[in-house]
Design a protein around this motif. Structure first.
Motif, short mmCIF file in Angstrom:
data_model
loop_
_atom_site.label_atom_id
_atom_site.label_comp_id
_atom_site.label_asym_id
_atom_site.label_seq_id
_atom_site.Cartn_x
_atom_site.Cartn_y
_atom_site.Cartn_z
N VAL A 188 1.05 -1.25 0.02
CA VAL A 188 0.01 -0.10 -0.10
C VAL A 188 0.84 1.26 0.04
CG1 VAL A 188 -2.09 -1.14 1.23
CG2 VAL A 188 -0.27 -0.24 2.57
N SER A 189 0.19 2.66 -0.29
CA SER A 189 1.37 3.53 -0.60
C SER A 189 0.69 4.83 0.17
CB SER A 189 0.88 4.06 -2.21
OG SER A 189 1.80 5.22 -2.42
N GLY A 190 1.69 5.58 0.49
CA GLY A 190 1.14 6.87 1.09
C GLY A 190 1.22 7.98 0.16
N ASP A 191 1.39 7.76 -1.09
CA ASP A 191 1.29 8.71 -2.06
C ASP A 191 -0.19 8.23 -2.81
OD1 ASP A 191 3.84 9.52 -1.83
OD2 ASP A 191 4.44 9.40 -3.86
N PHE A 192 -0.94 9.42 -3.30
CA PHE A 192 -2.10 9.13 -3.94
C PHE A 192 -2.33 10.26 -4.94
CE2 PHE A 192 -3.44 12.03 -0.54
CZ PHE A 192 -4.17 12.98 -1.16
N ALA A 206 -1.88 15.29 -6.90
CA ALA A 206 -0.77 14.33 -6.54
C ALA A 206 -0.46 14.53 -5.23
CB ALA A 206 0.13 14.11 -7.63
N ALA A 207 -0.55 13.65 -4.52
CA ALA A 207 0.02 14.02 -2.85
C ALA A 207 0.95 12.85 -2.18
CB ALA A 207 -1.16 14.22 -2.07
N ASP A 208 1.62 13.41 -1.67
CA ASP A 208 2.53 12.50 -0.73
C ASP A 208 2.28 12.60 0.77
OD1 ASP A 208 4.84 11.35 0.20
OD2 ASP A 208 6.33 12.46 -0.61
N CYS A 209 1.96 11.53 1.41
CA CYS A 209 1.42 11.53 2.72
C CYS A 209 2.64 11.29 3.56
CB CYS A 209 0.41 10.57 2.99
SG CYS A 209 -1.00 11.04 2.41
N THR A 210 2.70 11.62 4.77
CA THR A 210 4.12 11.23 5.78
C THR A 210 4.17 9.58 5.76
OG1 THR A 210 3.45 13.26 7.18
CG2 THR A 210 4.73 11.40 8.08
N GLY A 211 5.38 9.27 5.88
CA GLY A 211 5.52 7.64 5.90
C GLY A 211 5.06 6.98 4.49
N HIS A 212 5.19 5.74 4.63
CA HIS A 212 4.62 4.67 3.56
C HIS A 212 4.17 3.53 4.06
CE1 HIS A 212 8.74 3.62 4.17
NE2 HIS A 212 9.31 4.51 3.68
N GLY A 213 3.79 2.71 3.37
CA GLY A 213 3.11 1.54 4.06
C GLY A 213 1.85 1.75 4.55
N ILE A 214 1.51 0.93 5.56
CA ILE A 214 0.08 1.31 6.39
C ILE A 214 0.01 2.55 6.86
CG2 ILE A 214 -1.33 0.45 8.34
CD1 ILE A 214 -1.39 -1.52 6.00
N PRO A 215 0.85 3.10 7.66
CA PRO A 215 0.68 4.39 8.09
C PRO A 215 0.66 5.42 6.99
CG PRO A 215 2.53 3.30 9.22
CD PRO A 215 1.99 2.43 8.03
N ASN A 391 19.51 -0.92 -5.75
CA ASN A 391 19.21 -0.10 -4.64
C ASN A 391 17.61 -0.54 -4.20
OD1 ASN A 391 21.62 1.18 -4.08
ND2 ASN A 391 21.27 2.60 -5.58
N LYS A 392 17.34 -0.35 -3.00
CA LYS A 392 15.96 -0.54 -2.55
C LYS A 392 15.17 0.57 -2.83
CE LYS A 392 16.53 -3.81 1.32
NZ LYS A 392 16.37 -3.87 2.78
N GLN A 393 14.01 0.48 -3.30
CA GLN A 393 13.14 1.80 -3.47
C GLN A 393 12.86 2.39 -2.06
OE1 GLN A 393 9.59 1.14 -5.84
NE2 GLN A 393 8.35 2.90 -5.07
N LEU A 394 13.21 3.87 -2.10
CA LEU A 394 13.21 4.61 -0.68
C LEU A 394 11.97 5.02 -0.28
CD1 LEU A 394 16.45 6.29 -1.02
CD2 LEU A 394 16.14 4.07 0.02
N ASP A 395 10.87 5.15 -1.45
CA ASP A 395 9.69 5.93 -0.99
C ASP A 395 8.77 5.73 -2.24
OD1 ASP A 395 7.85 7.56 0.31
OD2 ASP A 395 9.06 9.57 -0.36
N ASP A 396 7.50 6.02 -1.71
CA ASP A 396 6.29 5.63 -2.86
C ASP A 396 6.58 6.58 -4.10
OD1 ASP A 396 5.21 3.89 -1.37
OD2 ASP A 396 4.34 5.53 0.08
#
Length: 414
Positions: A188-192, A206-215, A391-396
């Motif tokens: 799941v994503s913190g971006d929407f 287009a938005a970027d919420c604090t954190g990623h994953g479930i929070p 490298n690992k993906q760092l963010d949504d």
């Protein structure tokens, strides 16, 4: 009854063709609290293993008929029994014999005549190792089961989040030529991304919420809900006022303005536009996230990039809490409009393992101008994968691309 009284003693199989050795070993081990069974040849040992479970096997090498090496080879070739630790107990002391024993899978090699205390110590060590491995395996199975349950819950949350995001059909109904590059770091994503239309005004965000994953996903659901409430229910149409009310409502919903929510710093960054089709005007307001427009200059024919800066403050309680601004500009046919989060530009990679950077993203948008939007999405995705490398993906990541066509349905736009 105490818990320890229910623990079954470890069972050891002694395989030796000398009854005296069997008797001596049996007494030693039974004195230490082990349960002991005996076999006087290889065939008898294999029969025992078919009928019972053992925690350790003490195995002689030199036996008539089937020797210890062959017994060990057969045991280790059976997936059911191959993890039983085998200690060779033998009078053969040459290097080749010892190497052969370990090559076949033995865990230890004790030479006859043996020292009683040394033998007991080695037996205890191997049984403790076996018990520890079995406990680790049980814990891993338990973790895998719990992980399956957690993953199942997150995947269900993904379905809920996807249901809240506008479908491809909805986006195409408003602006037919578009793309959405949506790359969650986790399931799941913190971006929407978001869009709605009221009469002849199309809203896109287009938005970027604090954190990623479930929070982050929880915050994204709140963000979508607030946008729908402010725009669709309250009919607020000015982009700056939408963000002002969104910030006020988010602070209230998270209790950030009182002591109970003082520690909650969550919020979101957003790029929000409204496109007035009848007036051919685009209005932009942003919280940390800018807007980029790429177009052909009408005089020179060159491809130019126009960037509208965002206010440097989030949709959240913040030290800087000024009203959000808005900028308005005329839009032209074939303008390419980009709204995005910082997940793409902040990704580390490349030969020097550095951030992709916003400037590189600007130049990439500019270089893609002549391509169809669906191909732009493909190129952006390929470039991201190439840059990220191992490298690992760092963010949504979310990028919304819009191509302003010359007409929308029956309306001649330009």
């Amino acid at each position: 009854m105490s818990k320890d009284s229910t623990i079954q003693p470890s069972t050891i199989l002694i395989v030796d063709d000398n009854p005296k050795n069997i008797q001596t070993l049996g007494v030693f081990l039974q004195t230490e609290g082990y349960q002991v069974e005996f076999a006087i040849n290889g065939e008898s040992a294999l029969d025992w293993i078919k009928r019972a479970t053992f925690d350790l096997i003490l195995l002689d090498i030199m036996m008539p008929g089937m020797d210890g090496y062959e017994v060990c080879r057969i045991i280790k070739s059976d997936p059911k029994n191959q993890k039983i630790p085998i200690i060779f107990l033998t009078g053969k002391v040459d290097t080749e014999s010892i190497i052969s024993a370990f090559d076949l899978g033995a865990v230890d090699y004790i030479k006859k005549p043996f020292n009683q205390r040394e033998l007991i110590a080695r037996v205890k060590t191997q049984i403790e190792i076996k018990i520890s491995r079995e406990e680790i395996a049980r814990n891993l199975r338990d973790i895998e089961h719990k992980n399956e349950l957690i993953t199942g819950s997150i995947q269900y949350a993904q379905r809920i989040q996807n249901a809240l995001l506008p479908t491809e059909a909805i986006f195409k109904a408003y602006i037919p030529d578009n793309f959405i590059l949506f790359l969650p770091k986790n399931i799941v994503s913190g971006d929407f991304y978001w869009t709605q239309q009221i009469e002849d005004i199309i809203f896109v965000a287009a938005a970027d919420c604090t954190g990623h994953g479930i929070p982050g996903a929880l915050m994204s659901m709140l963000g979508i809900s607030l946008l729908n409430e402010i725009v669709m229910t309250k009919r607020v149409l000015e982009t700056d006022e939408i963000l002002n009310q969104m910030r006020d409502k988010l602070i209230g919903r998270l209790n950030q303005g009182n002591s109970e929510g003082a520690g909650i710093k969550d919020g979101l960054d957003i790029a929000l536009i409204s496109i007035n089709l009848s007036q051919k005007l685009l209005t932009f307001s942003g919280a940390n996230n800018p807007l980029i427009i790429v177009r052909k200059d009408t005089k020179s024919g060159e491809t130019i990039l126009i960037e509208h800066k965002a206010d440097k403050m989030p949709i959240s309680l913040h030290l800087k809490m000024k009203p959000f601004n808005k900028t308005t500009c005329h839009i032209m046919a074939k303008d390419k409009i980009y709204l995005f989060s910082d997940g793409y530009s902040d990704q580390f990679g490349g030969e020097e393992n550095k951030k992709f950077s916003l400037n590189s993203l600007r130049q990439l948008f500019k270089s893609l101008y002549e391509l169809p939007m669906i191909e732009q999405k493909q190129r952006l995705n390929e470039k991201f994968i190439e840059w990220k490398g191992n490298n690992k993906q760092l963010d949504d990541v979310v990028i919304v691309g819009l191509n302003m066509a010359e007409s929308y349905g029956e309306v001649d736009f330009f």
